[in-house]
Design an enzyme around this catalytic site. Sequence first.
Site, PDB file in Angstrom:
ATOM      1  N   LYS A   2       6.414  -2.019   1.800  1.00  0.00           N
ATOM      2  CA  LYS A   2       5.076  -1.479   2.437  1.00  0.00           C
ATOM      3  C   LYS A   2       4.049  -2.363   2.549  1.00  0.00           C
ATOM      4  O   LYS A   2       3.173  -2.156   1.631  1.00  0.00           O
ATOM      5  CB  LYS A   2       4.991  -0.004   2.088  1.00  0.00           C
ATOM      6  CG  LYS A   2       4.047   0.849   2.816  1.00  0.00           C
ATOM      7  CD  LYS A   2       4.391   2.315   2.386  1.00  0.00           C
ATOM      8  CE  LYS A   2       3.281   2.978   3.205  1.00  0.00           C
ATOM      9  NZ  LYS A   2       3.750   3.424   4.727  1.00  0.00           N
ATOM     10  N   TYR A  60       0.710  -1.229  -0.037  1.00  0.00           N
ATOM     11  CA  TYR A  60      -0.069  -0.257  -0.094  1.00  0.00           C
ATOM     12  C   TYR A  60       0.980   1.309  -0.032  1.00  0.00           C
ATOM     13  O   TYR A  60       2.121   1.208   0.357  1.00  0.00           O
ATOM     14  CB  TYR A  60      -1.039   0.024   1.169  1.00  0.00           C
ATOM     15  CG  TYR A  60      -0.281   0.258   2.673  1.00  0.00           C
ATOM     16  CD1 TYR A  60       0.514  -0.535   3.090  1.00  0.00           C
ATOM     17  CD2 TYR A  60      -0.440   1.616   3.079  1.00  0.00           C
ATOM     18  CE1 TYR A  60       0.718  -0.139   4.460  1.00  0.00           C
ATOM     19  CE2 TYR A  60       0.093   1.742   4.216  1.00  0.00           C
ATOM     20  CZ  TYR A  60       0.854   0.748   4.940  1.00  0.00           C
ATOM     21  OH  TYR A  60       1.337   1.069   6.236  1.00  0.00           O
ATOM     22  N   GLU A 120      11.865   2.703  14.554  1.00  0.00           N
ATOM     23  CA  GLU A 120      10.806   3.630  13.930  1.00  0.00           C
ATOM     24  C   GLU A 120       9.584   3.640  14.598  1.00  0.00           C
ATOM     25  O   GLU A 120       9.482   2.738  15.614  1.00  0.00           O
ATOM     26  CB  GLU A 120      10.655   3.468  12.491  1.00  0.00           C
ATOM     27  CG  GLU A 120       9.766   2.112  12.114  1.00  0.00           C
ATOM     28  CD  GLU A 120       9.938   1.704  10.755  1.00  0.00           C
ATOM     29  OE1 GLU A 120       9.873   2.792   9.595  1.00  0.00           O
ATOM     30  OE2 GLU A 120       9.809   0.458  10.259  1.00  0.00           O
ATOM     31  N   ARG A 153       8.137   4.095  -4.779  1.00  0.00           N
ATOM     32  CA  ARG A 153       8.307   3.165  -3.482  1.00  0.00           C
ATOM     33  C   ARG A 153       7.239   2.022  -3.947  1.00  0.00           C
ATOM     34  O   ARG A 153       7.560   0.797  -3.627  1.00  0.00           O
ATOM     35  CB  ARG A 153       8.016   3.625  -2.131  1.00  0.00           C
ATOM     36  CG  ARG A 153       8.126   2.690  -1.062  1.00  0.00           C
ATOM     37  CD  ARG A 153       8.249   3.517   0.264  1.00  0.00           C
ATOM     38  NE  ARG A 153       6.913   4.095   0.593  1.00  0.00           N
ATOM     39  CZ  ARG A 153       6.598   5.008   1.640  1.00  0.00           C
ATOM     40  NH1 ARG A 153       7.663   4.990   2.336  1.00  0.00           N
ATOM     41  NH2 ARG A 153       5.380   5.173   1.767  1.00  0.00           N
TER      42      ARG A 153
END
Lengths: 287, 287
Positions: free
Chosen positions: B151, B33, B183, B52
């Site tokens: 992702k 996504y 993160e 990306r």
Amino acid sequence: MTRTVYVNGSYLPETEATVSIFDRGFLMADGVYEVTSVLGGKLIDFGGHAARLERSLSELDMASPVTMAALLEIHRELVRLNNIDEGLIYLQITRGNPGDRDFAFPDPQKTPSTIVLFTQAKPGLADSPAAKKGLRVISIDDIRWGRRDIKTVQLLYPSMGKMMAKKAGVDDAWFVEDGKVTEGTSNNAYIVKGGKIITRDLSSDILHGITRAAVLRFAREAQMEVEERAFTVAEAQGADEAYITSASAFVLPVVEIDGVALGCGTPGPVATRLREIYLDESRKAAV
Amino acid sequence: MTRTVYVNGSYLPETEATVSIFDRGFLMADGVYEVTSVLGGKLIDFGGHAARLERSLSELDMASPVTMAALLEIHRELVRLNNIDEGLIYLQITRGNPGDRDFAFPDPQKTPSTIVLFTQAKPGLADSPAAKKGLRVISIDDIRWGRRDIKTVQLLYPSMGKMMAKKAGVDDAWFVEDGKVTEGTSNNAYIVKGGKIITRDLSSDILHGITRAAVLRFAREAQMEVEERAFTVAEAQGADEAYITSASAFVLPVVEIDGVALGCGTPGPVATRLREIYLDESRKAAV
């Protein structure tokens, strides 16, 4: 034949079975599942799968949309409607459709869980050629998340593992973490050495296999020695035999690991015997 | 207002937007996504998100059902149809619906990918109160899978992290692995010490943030010193300030980590300045 599947209270044709694009199962892998085998039209180890489902839901603070008794009836109705003699029933529960995307869990009072079940007819399931031939596996890094004891739908890496196995021309892959085998892509892994069965101990590192529990119980009842601890690929390659267990494969011998044949390179007696016992006992206890 | 969403070539009301229960996004988290912000009706960093997305698809051997040029037009059409001034566009591509469940990837020639896009109107997105107040975060174990640079929709643990933060009465959680911060649950993490910006270096341990790349570029252009390396929670607690970046939050200051206030406990000048620069430059470059 068009299957009849179950979605949120309705039995409907598989081609009409959908979920919202906002379902948390679709957007966030926020769901759990179970697979139950059907032999002779009856459910194998249903109680074990229902209990593990309740544990998975509980670990994720997810509500079940049905009682376990109702779930049994849905399983039976799907077997009946699809005329399944040998096959599988897949069940998935997600945190539902809150109508939009948000990382925070929706209020379960406002957003009921989604429940989906469907059948897969697998004639000959109990008579798999792989039981006679044995599986060849490769080892691959285990990079899955840390809560493999919860049976979530986060199955991308197991899928990638199956594809790595396919590319390598073998049947499956065993995951290795910190030098030790955790489990197979969709099954628990065992080796046998000097008559002793060795399989990884339960923790959040592996799925707590329903078939694993049953097979270990049958092994102990048959006076076989069982040691629950992790083992390396090298130890597996030096074992007399190896095998895997899962709800859909029951017990299947493994005859080669990373190109090294185990023993004579043919299914071993322990795996073969445990498969027989498991199938016999499970058929007797099927509901 | 009922949103108009996009599913596999059709623009349709959100209430009618569904995918098959056999979609691999639903059954196996086999999907990727992107989230792109909209400011003044224009797309922020669309090129970065498209690039990306192509990388995520490529890493998973997944086909894109659309060209990146077509994707831009779908984004723009959704902005127009839903009259979005400030908000987000969510995009998801999965390995599609092979009509049944199997771990092995389906043949992409027979099973087209599924593509879904929807908008989220967020009036005031660029004027978030959190930018003035700052975020409070806790640290939690990072138990996610090993390919966080892709992702994927495997977002269950980030969701659980948000819930842990909520339970702790704070705004978000930072993941910690082997003693170092990786993160935030849905953002990249930074600290500032002696004027130097410190943020974890790129690897498969973290998402390669599009906003991260832009903000670091702006920081360097503004002659700020940037060091890309991992840091501990203790180091963060002793920093002058901290902040996070993401496509939907832009730059947001962090003022507390595990109950310890950073600096004066108020948003720091570096985070505040970087937010201004990022918003200014991104608006200028929006498409």
